[in-house]
Write a protein that holds these residues in place. Sequence first.
Motif, PDB file in Angstrom:
ATOM      1  N   LEU A 177      52.679  44.355  25.948  1.00 60.99           N
ATOM      2  CA  LEU A 177      52.396  43.857  27.285  1.00 60.99           C
ATOM      3  C   LEU A 177      52.609  44.994  28.274  1.00 60.99           C
ATOM      4  N   ILE A 178      51.614  45.231  29.134  1.00 57.23           N
ATOM      5  CA  ILE A 178      51.689  46.310  30.115  1.00 57.23           C
ATOM      6  C   ILE A 178      51.496  45.724  31.509  1.00 57.23           C
ATOM      7  N   ALA A 179      52.372  46.096  32.435  1.00 52.10           N
ATOM      8  CA  ALA A 179      52.236  45.692  33.834  1.00 52.10           C
ATOM      9  C   ALA A 179      52.717  46.835  34.713  1.00 52.10           C
ATOM     10  N   GLY A 180      52.161  46.936  35.914  1.00 56.07           N
ATOM     11  CA  GLY A 180      52.590  47.938  36.877  1.00 56.07           C
ATOM     12  C   GLY A 180      53.756  47.426  37.712  1.00 56.07           C
TER      13      GLY A 180
ATOM     14  N   VAL B 296      55.222  49.855  34.031  1.00 59.80           N
ATOM     15  CA  VAL B 296      54.876  51.246  34.316  1.00 59.80           C
ATOM     16  C   VAL B 296      55.188  51.573  35.773  1.00 59.80           C
ATOM     17  N   PRO B 297      55.997  52.601  36.028  1.00 57.31           N
ATOM     18  CA  PRO B 297      56.327  52.968  37.402  1.00 57.31           C
ATOM     19  C   PRO B 297      55.100  53.462  38.182  1.00 57.31           C
ATOM     20  N   ASN B 298      55.166  53.290  39.505  1.00 59.38           N
ATOM     21  CA  ASN B 298      54.148  53.809  40.415  1.00 59.38           C
ATOM     22  C   ASN B 298      52.744  53.314  40.063  1.00 59.38           C
ATOM     23  N   ALA B 299      52.636  52.032  39.757  1.00 61.95           N
ATOM     24  CA  ALA B 299      51.337  51.427  39.420  1.00 61.95           C
ATOM     25  C   ALA B 299      51.339  49.973  39.843  1.00 61.95           C
ATOM     26  N   GLY B 300      50.151  49.475  40.176  1.00 65.01           N
ATOM     27  CA  GLY B 300      49.954  48.076  40.486  1.00 65.01           C
ATOM     28  C   GLY B 300      49.211  47.375  39.358  1.00 65.01           C
ATOM     29  N   HIS B 301      48.203  46.580  39.725  1.00 68.55           N
ATOM     30  CA  HIS B 301      47.506  45.739  38.745  1.00 68.55           C
ATOM     31  C   HIS B 301      46.667  46.558  37.766  1.00 68.55           C
TER      32      HIS B 301
ATOM     33  N   SER C  37      47.311  48.638  45.861  1.00 65.98           N
ATOM     34  CA  SER C  37      47.772  49.937  45.376  1.00 65.98           C
ATOM     35  C   SER C  37      46.619  50.858  44.980  1.00 65.98           C
ATOM     36  N   GLN C  38      45.414  50.314  44.802  1.00 62.33           N
ATOM     37  CA  GLN C  38      44.267  51.164  44.499  1.00 62.33           C
ATOM     38  C   GLN C  38      43.904  52.083  45.665  1.00 62.33           C
ATOM     39  N   GLN C  39      44.387  51.742  46.863  1.00 63.48           N
ATOM     40  CA  GLN C  39      44.116  52.608  48.003  1.00 63.48           C
ATOM     41  C   GLN C  39      44.793  53.966  47.854  1.00 63.48           C
TER      42      GLN C  39
END
Length: 278
Positions: free
Chosen positions: A216-219, A244-249, A164-166
């Motif tokens: 705790l936070i996760a994408g 968190v929406p629209n996020a990965g790691h 998802s960093q791309q």
Amino acid sequence: MTRYAINGISLNADIQGNGFPLLLLHGFTGSSRTWQPHVSCWNPFFRTITVDLIGHGDSDSPHDADRYRMEACVADLLELMNQLQIDRFGLLGYSMGGRVALQLANAAPERVAALVLESASPGIADAAERKARIANDNALADRIERDGILPFIDYWQSIPLFQSQQKLPEDIRKGLREQRLRNSPAGLANSLRGMGTGMQSPLHDRLQELDMPVLLIAGEWDDKYVSIGHKMNNRLPRSRLEVVPNAGHTVHLEQPDVFDELVLEFFQSNIQGKRKGS
């Protein structure tokens, strides 16, 4: 940035802002630079301590892999806080730094006022899976030392975990790559050998003993760590999970404004009004 003599090595750390202290821990291949875009949001309210973990950034990268073991890393961070005369602090960790943060909270719960874990795990519960992970990490460490930092970072940034960093803007991706390339092969290799996920003691059965507030936070695109987050949330007595929406790691990169506000609101709600440095 200041270098601190800690248990026979030097750690690089930066301190900014005022108020109750927050210790911020980066992930594997990261550094204290991870948090530079974020601390400006938190420093009006808190004193932030960002540190290059052993083997990363401008901190020392000793050749003895045992020096990187999780217990030693935790002892280093507690000694750093001792030298800064900070007894209690908020703690935030991302990925590998989240594993370190959780181990620190388990080792010295009386010192951690509140805890944020981004894309982090309590380790690997199954012994066979731990053994396999150790073998994989050791092979990857050998690869880093054999091929050098550039081929490894090319490989590392292409793994599915960071797909998802791309979607990030080119300048953000370029800055992230430059940060990763600043690390030494020996430091990264020995971090895998000494405090990889398989090497650490799993904490699944200790989570219920942690009575500090935990965020705790996760994408949402990071299925593995969303699942881990739900499992941890079910065991921790005073936690909440934010997917968190629209996020990965890397939520802090992919949704930085959301991340900054979640962290600020959590720490303000749970440690606001405590005495500075106490």
